[in-house]
Design an enzyme around this catalytic site. Structure first.
Site, short mmCIF file in Angstrom:
data_model
loop_
_atom_site.label_atom_id
_atom_site.label_comp_id
_atom_site.label_asym_id
_atom_site.label_seq_id
_atom_site.Cartn_x
_atom_site.Cartn_y
_atom_site.Cartn_z
N HIS A 25 0.84 -1.20 0.00
CA HIS A 25 0.00 0.00 0.00
C HIS A 25 0.87 1.25 0.00
CE1 HIS A 25 -3.47 2.57 1.29
NE2 HIS A 25 -2.48 3.27 1.85
N GLU A 26 1.87 1.26 0.88
CA GLU A 26 2.74 2.44 0.95
C GLU A 26 3.62 2.58 -0.28
OE1 GLU A 26 2.16 4.67 2.99
OE2 GLU A 26 0.80 3.53 4.28
N HIS A 29 2.01 4.64 -2.76
CA HIS A 29 2.22 6.09 -2.59
C HIS A 29 3.65 6.48 -2.99
CE1 HIS A 29 -1.59 6.66 -0.59
NE2 HIS A 29 -1.27 5.86 0.41
#
Length: 467
Positions: A25-26, A29
């Protein structure tokens, strides 16, 4: 001993899967932020004290002690302070601003007790406390200077990664392992009619034969036609049975290679209403929702059938739709969780659960030694896929500190700049999300309380998904 070991392996599988999902998920980003030349100072998995870290280039990568999430820290997520031009780094982590910026919380308290304009002072003090100076070479590498569309891509990168993970995992299950699919061959023909919710052993002397038993149906029969119409699926047959209460209907079955002509009269009875996941719906009192429909007293065989790739995306969409429905009714569902946790009310099997609850379910699945290992592994992967869909949908809620809150801020910035251009007014500049810090603190606090309540409920009254 073996059961305990298998239970532990199930929990370990889910812990590793959740950690990998958070890390990816990170990365969702991190990658677009670096592609757009934003300076990323930290990529961390977990919160609290750092257990391990290593700096690669300008970014520190590490693992922290509390495995409750992760974050990517970028410089200049908030516009500069109008008084001194200082910039403050921020992050994509849900609770990171609260975890690392305790000084800002104290600033928030001071600002909140100073009369009119306290929210504006909160935003100003939040930037001035513990900010990181940006060097001259970083002037164009701050987040707030990005075009709106780039900000949105960075903030949507995390949820998008969870959706991709969920789709891949769901594809592995549906295409690789297959899914149980009801056939028109019977596995069970109930002998006696039993009102829904009662046990057949309660009054064995008073046995009213089911319509199927009275018609002479047997396990292993394959129903090929119903009321003169060809039967092609179990769902089709079930629908016809529900609509035929009280009617004497001819049907054709294949038994041991021979075709037999029989007659059946479905009876009107209460049957459970199923939700999108095929589970019985529960009302506010914890009772199963039922409706009147035709009943025959038969159950299908459920062979595991590999699904075509084209079924993966519709199945993913259905799961995300269910998750969205849960989130839209989250306040009501959390009230039900609290009532169940602190009373004798049952837990809603379709309600929200915490990571602790997911781990417990994973352990129970792995410990079911009577089930084939393929079925257990497929269930574990399905749980992980569902968790990723839930993380994606939840992060899209347009409230800070969630990713959707940052997206909403970027959209607002783009809208007001377009309006200013349309009416030939000066460019208002980047939207200052720091002004929404009071809302951020409130939402983050509510999320912490909700998480604690779910964990407590999953310990004292866990959801029972297996009857």
């Amino acid at each position: 001993m073996m059961t305990v070991l298998l239970f532990s392996l199930g929990i370990l599988f889910m812990v590793i899967g959740v950690a990998a999902s958070i890390a990816l998920h990170e990365i969702g980003h991190l990658v677009p932020a670096k592609l757009f030349k934003v300076r990323v100072t930290k990529y961390m998995i977990g919160f609290g004290p750092t257990l391990w870290s290593r700096k690669r280039g300008e970014t520190e990568y590490g693992v922290k002690a509390l495995p409750l999430g992760g974050y990517v820290s970028m410089i200049g997520m908030y516009p500069p302070n109008k008084k001194d031009g200082s910039l403050r780094p921020s992050s994509t982590g849900m609770f990171q601003n609260l975890a690392e910026n305790s000084q800002e919380s104290r600033a928030a308290h001071r600002a909140s007790t100073r009369g009119p304009g306290r929210f504006e002072r909160l935003a100003t003090e939040a930037r001035n406390v513990a900010h990181e100076e940006v060097g001259p070479e970083d002037g164009n590498r701050v987040f707030y200077k990005l075009p709106v569309w780039k900000k949105i891509i960075i903030m949507l990168g995390g949820p998008a990664m969870n959706i991709v993970i969920g789709i891949v995992l769901l594809g592995v299950v549906l295409v690789g392992f297959g899914a149980p699919q009801a056939s028109t061959t019977l596995s069970v023909v109930n002998a006696c009619q039993v009102p829904y919710g009662q046990s057949a052993q309660e009054d064995p002397a008073n046995c009213t034969p089911t319509p199927a038993a009275a018609a002479g149906l047997q396990p292993g029969d394959t129903i090929t036609s119903f009321n003169g119409q060809e039967v092609t699926s179990w769902d089709q047959l079930s629908g016809w049975i529900r609509e035929s209460a009280g009617s004497n209907v001819p049907l054709t079955v294949e038994r041991s290679g021979q075709s037999l002509e029989l007659n059946i009269t479905p009876v009107l009875t209460a049957i459970p209403v199923l939700n999108e996941l095929g589970r019985p719906e529960i009302d506010s009192s914890g009772a199963t929702v039922t409706r009147e429909a035709g009943f025959a007293g038969i159950s299908p065989t459920m062979p595991v059938v590999s699904q075509p790739v084209t079924e993966v995306l519709p199945a993913a969409g259905q799961q995300m739709s269910v998750m969205a429905g849960v989130i839209l009714n989250l306040p009501q569902r959390m009230v039900a969780v609290a009532q169940a946790a602190f009373s004798d009310s049952p837990r809603d099997p379709n309600g929200p659960i915490s990571v602790v609850g997911v781990g417990r379910v994973a352990g129970e699945v792995t410990a079911m030694e009577q089930a084939p290992w393929q079925a257990r592994l497929a269930t574990l992967i399905s749980l992980l896929a569902g968790l990723n869909f839930a993380l994606a949908v939840f992060n899209l809620v347009p409230l800070l500190p969630l990713d959707g809150g940052h997206v909403a801020g970027a959209l607002y910035e783009g809208a007001r700049r377009r309006l200013a251009k349309l009416f030939k007014r000066p460019d208002p500049g980047p939207f200052d999300i720091a002004k929404l810090l009071p809302v951020t603190y409130v939402v983050a606090g509510l999320l912490l309380v909700m998480g604690a309540l779910l964990i407590y409920a999953d310990i004292v009254k866990p959801v029972n998904l297996f009857g």
